[in-house]
Scaffold this motif. Structure first.
Motif, PDB file in Angstrom:
ATOM      1  N   THR A 108      -2.536   9.464 -10.164  1.00 52.73           N
ATOM      2  CA  THR A 108      -2.583  10.757 -10.840  1.00 52.73           C
ATOM      3  C   THR A 108      -3.687  10.710 -11.888  1.00 52.73           C
ATOM      4  O   THR A 108      -4.402   9.715 -12.018  1.00 52.73           O
ATOM      5  CB  THR A 108      -1.236  11.093 -11.498  1.00 52.73           C
ATOM      6  OG1 THR A 108      -1.027  10.214 -12.613  1.00 52.73           O
ATOM      7  CG2 THR A 108      -0.090  10.944 -10.508  1.00 52.73           C
ATOM      8  N   ALA A 109      -3.818  11.782 -12.661  1.00 54.93           N
ATOM      9  CA  ALA A 109      -4.885  11.833 -13.667  1.00 54.93           C
ATOM     10  C   ALA A 109      -4.711  10.776 -14.736  1.00 54.93           C
ATOM     11  O   ALA A 109      -5.699  10.289 -15.308  1.00 54.93           O
ATOM     12  CB  ALA A 109      -4.932  13.226 -14.302  1.00 54.93           C
ATOM     13  N   ASP A 110      -3.475  10.362 -15.016  1.00 59.92           N
ATOM     14  CA  ASP A 110      -3.255   9.457 -16.144  1.00 59.92           C
ATOM     15  C   ASP A 110      -2.407   8.233 -15.820  1.00 59.92           C
ATOM     16  O   ASP A 110      -2.062   7.461 -16.715  1.00 59.92           O
ATOM     17  CB  ASP A 110      -2.620  10.207 -17.313  1.00 59.92           C
ATOM     18  CG  ASP A 110      -1.345  10.942 -16.914  1.00 59.92           C
ATOM     19  OD1 ASP A 110      -0.838  10.698 -15.784  1.00 59.92           O
ATOM     20  OD2 ASP A 110      -0.845  11.754 -17.705  1.00 59.92           O
ATOM     21  N   THR A 111      -2.047   8.028 -14.544  1.00 61.81           N
ATOM     22  CA  THR A 111      -1.227   6.857 -14.229  1.00 61.81           C
ATOM     23  C   THR A 111      -1.386   6.481 -12.768  1.00 61.81           C
ATOM     24  O   THR A 111      -1.960   7.241 -11.977  1.00 61.81           O
ATOM     25  CB  THR A 111       0.264   7.131 -14.530  1.00 61.81           C
ATOM     26  OG1 THR A 111       0.995   5.907 -14.425  1.00 61.81           O
ATOM     27  CG2 THR A 111       0.842   8.129 -13.544  1.00 61.81           C
ATOM     28  N   GLU A 112      -0.899   5.296 -12.427  1.00 55.98           N
ATOM     29  CA  GLU A 112      -0.837   4.841 -11.051  1.00 55.98           C
ATOM     30  C   GLU A 112       0.560   4.286 -10.791  1.00 55.98           C
ATOM     31  O   GLU A 112       1.197   3.756 -11.692  1.00 55.98           O
ATOM     32  CB  GLU A 112      -1.880   3.752 -10.766  1.00 55.98           C
ATOM     33  CG  GLU A 112      -3.305   4.226 -10.869  1.00 55.98           C
ATOM     34  CD  GLU A 112      -4.302   3.162 -10.421  1.00 55.98           C
ATOM     35  OE1 GLU A 112      -3.857   2.142  -9.812  1.00 55.98           O
ATOM     36  OE2 GLU A 112      -5.494   3.330 -10.668  1.00 55.98           O
ATOM     37  N   ALA A 113       1.016   4.390  -9.563  1.00 57.39           N
ATOM     38  CA  ALA A 113       2.325   3.877  -9.194  1.00 57.39           C
ATOM     39  C   ALA A 113       2.267   3.416  -7.747  1.00 57.39           C
ATOM     40  O   ALA A 113       1.294   3.683  -7.027  1.00 57.39           O
ATOM     41  CB  ALA A 113       3.387   4.956  -9.382  1.00 57.39           C
ATOM     42  N   LEU A 114       3.320   2.721  -7.319  1.00 57.33           N
ATOM     43  CA  LEU A 114       3.390   2.201  -5.962  1.00 57.33           C
ATOM     44  C   LEU A 114       4.620   2.742  -5.259  1.00 57.33           C
ATOM     45  O   LEU A 114       5.690   2.868  -5.857  1.00 57.33           O
ATOM     46  CB  LEU A 114       3.446   0.669  -5.972  1.00 57.33           C
ATOM     47  CG  LEU A 114       2.237  -0.067  -6.544  1.00 57.33           C
ATOM     48  CD1 LEU A 114       2.508  -1.563  -6.598  1.00 57.33           C
ATOM     49  CD2 LEU A 114       0.982   0.225  -5.736  1.00 57.33           C
ATOM     50  N   ILE A 115       4.463   3.061  -3.977  1.00 62.26           N
ATOM     51  CA  ILE A 115       5.592   3.439  -3.143  1.00 62.26           C
ATOM     52  C   ILE A 115       5.514   2.632  -1.852  1.00 62.26           C
ATOM     53  O   ILE A 115       4.453   2.148  -1.461  1.00 62.26           O
ATOM     54  CB  ILE A 115       5.612   4.951  -2.824  1.00 62.26           C
ATOM     55  CG1 ILE A 115       4.322   5.380  -2.119  1.00 62.26           C
ATOM     56  CG2 ILE A 115       5.808   5.767  -4.087  1.00 62.26           C
ATOM     57  CD1 ILE A 115       4.321   6.841  -1.681  1.00 62.26           C
ATOM     58  N   ARG A 116       6.668   2.483  -1.203  1.00 62.63           N
ATOM     59  CA  ARG A 116       6.712   1.707   0.036  1.00 62.63           C
ATOM     60  C   ARG A 116       6.472   2.566   1.275  1.00 62.63           C
ATOM     61  O   ARG A 116       6.303   2.039   2.372  1.00 62.63           O
ATOM     62  CB  ARG A 116       8.057   0.978   0.160  1.00 62.63           C
ATOM     63  CG  ARG A 116       8.267  -0.101  -0.895  1.00 62.63           C
ATOM     64  CD  ARG A 116       9.563  -0.851  -0.644  1.00 62.63           C
ATOM     65  NE  ARG A 116       9.777  -1.889  -1.643  1.00 62.63           N
ATOM     66  CZ  ARG A 116       9.297  -3.128  -1.543  1.00 62.63           C
ATOM     67  NH1 ARG A 116       8.561  -3.460  -0.504  1.00 62.63           N
ATOM     68  NH2 ARG A 116       9.544  -4.027  -2.489  1.00 62.63           N
ATOM     69  N   THR A 117       6.464   3.874   1.108  1.00 58.66           N
ATOM     70  CA  THR A 117       6.267   4.761   2.255  1.00 58.66           C
ATOM     71  C   THR A 117       4.844   4.619   2.784  1.00 58.66           C
ATOM     72  O   THR A 117       3.882   4.832   2.035  1.00 58.66           O
ATOM     73  CB  THR A 117       6.506   6.231   1.851  1.00 58.66           C
ATOM     74  OG1 THR A 117       7.787   6.353   1.253  1.00 58.66           O
ATOM     75  CG2 THR A 117       6.419   7.141   3.074  1.00 58.66           C
ATOM     76  N   PRO A 118       4.651   4.269   4.057  1.00 59.55           N
ATOM     77  CA  PRO A 118       3.294   4.175   4.608  1.00 59.55           C
ATOM     78  C   PRO A 118       2.590   5.524   4.585  1.00 59.55           C
ATOM     79  O   PRO A 118       3.232   6.578   4.673  1.00 59.55           O
ATOM     80  CB  PRO A 118       3.526   3.705   6.051  1.00 59.55           C
ATOM     81  CG  PRO A 118       4.900   3.132   6.070  1.00 59.55           C
ATOM     82  CD  PRO A 118       5.677   3.907   5.049  1.00 59.55           C
ATOM     83  N   LEU A 119       1.285   5.478   4.470  1.00 57.05           N
ATOM     84  CA  LEU A 119       0.505   6.716   4.392  1.00 57.05           C
ATOM     85  C   LEU A 119       0.743   7.596   5.615  1.00 57.05           C
ATOM     86  O   LEU A 119       0.863   8.818   5.497  1.00 57.05           O
ATOM     87  CB  LEU A 119      -0.982   6.376   4.260  1.00 57.05           C
ATOM     88  CG  LEU A 119      -1.899   7.529   3.857  1.00 57.05           C
ATOM     89  CD1 LEU A 119      -1.643   7.936   2.420  1.00 57.05           C
ATOM     90  CD2 LEU A 119      -3.362   7.125   4.024  1.00 57.05           C
TER      91      LEU A 119
END
Length: 252
Positions: free
Chosen positions: A180-191
């Protein structure tokens, strides 16, 4: 020599999928089957990996329907020919007839397949573009509801991120980064699975591992004949655009 046509079959029912494979082997032996998929998500992913010449897409599949896969295929720089596979009572049949689209009806009939193959082969020999499906698909595809927030891990916190706030998604072997504009995060869902839940008019796949919010794109720079880079609003990184997706940035 003209390269052999490359075929992709997608149908969530095994028996019709195998029947179509046998009919194609019998009536188009020169063609090579490069992918056989049981759902629309895998069909889209395999289409990017294998670059088929012709795709046989069942309309009703889990993940992405055949119509949704065709919508995305139409965004590619060299879209394949599409033949839809459908049922007698499918609501799309009348629209396919009016649009002169190639389709097969279950249970599959060898004579009907031959007629469809003749039209497809003629277009391939003439190097004619695939029929423009986009306007018709917009009529047939159901309207999307409000997108669900992305549940992403940020340290020990599970954060709910509205899709509109996402600048881009980037996948690697194990995770998908949500930027996002101000953060990063991780998800397990494949693209490839995430794509099914997002609006393709807003979120553009520009690389097999990158999905970008089109509202966050500032410009596209063609580096050379095969390479293009995206600049983003408010961010310094440049995102690569695969050759397959460069048609998204044709200018007006």
């Amino acid at each position: 020599m003209t390269p052999s046509p490359r075929l992709l079959i997608a149908d969530d029912e095994q028996a019709p999928r195998e029947h179509l494979r046998r009919l194609l082997a019998q009536h188009w032996p020169q063609a090579e089957l490069v992918a056989e998929c049981a759902n629309g998500v895998d069909a889209w992913d395999e289409a990017l990996a294998q670059e088929p010449t012709v795709c046989f897409l069942d309309i009703r599949m889990p993940g992405l329907t055949g119509l949704q896969v065709a919508q995305r295929l139409g965004q590619l720089s060299q879209p394949p020919q599409v033949v839809f596979v459908t049922a007698y009572n499918d609501h799309a049949l009348a629209a396919f007839e009016a649009g002169a689209l190639d389709y097969l009806v279950k249970p599959l009939d060898a004579e009907r397949l031959q007629r469809a193959l003749v039209r497809v082969q003629q277009r391939l020999q003439l190097a004619a573009p695939a029929p423009d499906l986009q306007a018709l698909l917009q009529q047939l595809l159901p309207r999307r509801g409000a997108p669900r927030p992305i549940q992403a891990s940020v340290g020990k916190e599970v954060r709910l991120i509205p899709p509109d706030e996402v600048v881009y998604f980037e996948s690697d072997a194990r995770y998908t980064r949500v930027v996002t504009a101000d953060t990063e995060a991780l998800i397990r869902t494949p693209l490839k699975e995430l794509i099914a839940s997002l609006d393709p008019d807003q979120f553009w796949q520009v690389h097999r591992s990158i999905l970008v919010n089109s509202r966050c794109i500032a410009s596209a720079l063609r580096v050379d004949e095969n390479n293009m880079l995206l600049s983003l609003r408010g961010r310094n990184e440049k995102l690569p655009v695969s050759r397959q997706f460069q048609a998204l940035f044709k200018g007006q």
